[in-house]
Design a protein around this motif. Structure first.
Motif, PDB file in Angstrom:
ATOM      1  N   ASP A   1       9.865  -1.865  -1.970  1.00  0.00           N
ATOM      2  CA  ASP A   1      10.782  -0.837  -2.478  1.00  0.00           C
ATOM      3  C   ASP A   1      11.490  -0.104  -1.339  1.00  0.00           C
ATOM      4  O   ASP A   1      12.701   0.147  -1.411  1.00  0.00           O
ATOM      5  CB  ASP A   1      10.045   0.163  -3.371  1.00  0.00           C
TER       6      ASP A   1
ATOM      7  N   ASP B   1      -0.704  -1.236  -3.728  1.00  0.00           N
ATOM      8  CA  ASP B   1       0.116  -0.036  -3.519  1.00  0.00           C
ATOM      9  C   ASP B   1       1.008  -0.179  -2.287  1.00  0.00           C
ATOM     10  O   ASP B   1       2.192   0.173  -2.323  1.00  0.00           O
ATOM     11  CB  ASP B   1      -0.776   1.198  -3.364  1.00  0.00           C
TER      12      ASP B   1
ATOM     13  N   GLU C   1       3.910  -2.759  -2.879  1.00  0.00           N
ATOM     14  CA  GLU C   1       4.977  -2.182  -3.696  1.00  0.00           C
ATOM     15  C   GLU C   1       5.816  -1.206  -2.877  1.00  0.00           C
ATOM     16  O   GLU C   1       7.051  -1.231  -2.928  1.00  0.00           O
ATOM     17  CB  GLU C   1       4.399  -1.491  -4.927  1.00  0.00           C
TER      18      GLU C   1
END
Length: 142
Positions: free
Chosen positions: A117, A110, A113
């Motif tokens: 991003d 998590d 990512e």
């Protein structure tokens, strides 16, 4: 003061090292390490890519550090690293390497990512691509 989990934050004109990123996160409490490596590919948007260059705003390193601190604070991680290359890159070169460690893999996935991003959305690093058909474009530029 940087978040204690942030171990490595850099923008470099030199080739990136996955080993350096992984080594910066060495921690016996970490059961999971998630690594993302962004490489220069030979195509984009249906066109062949022949040249690519990254440019960074003077504030980019500070912005990258802020992103790293925010992601580390929002996720249960033991370590976090992010490095981005600037300058002229060849097909196959490493453009960005991010990694996180955590006691368990889910937190690390998590956080990794969120890190890549958010980095791509907020850090002022711009890509200039030259295509095999003679056209070119800037990506991410204001």
């Amino acid at each position: 003061m940087p978040h204690p989990a942030v171990r490595l934050v850099a923008i470099s004109e030199e080739p990136l090292s996955v080993a350096e990123v992984v080594d910066s996160l060495d921690d016996p409490t970490a059961g999971g390490l998630v690594l993302f490596v962004g490489r220069v590919r030979d195509h984009d948007g249906g066109k062949g890519v022949k040249a690519l260059s990254y440019s960074a705003h003077p504030s980019a390193l500070d912005r990258l550090a802020e992103v790293c601190d925010r992601v580390a604070a929002a996720h249960d991680v033991t370590g976090l690293a992010a490095v981005h290359r600037v300058g002229d890159l060849a097909i196959g070169d490493l453009a960005v390497v991010v990694a996180t460690t955590a006691a368990h893999r889910g937190s690390s996935f998590d956080a990794s990512e969120a890190l890549i991003d958010t980095l791509k959305a907020e850090v002022p690093i711009w890509k200039h691509q030259g295509f095999t058909d003679g056209t070119e474009e800037w990506v991410g530029a204001p």
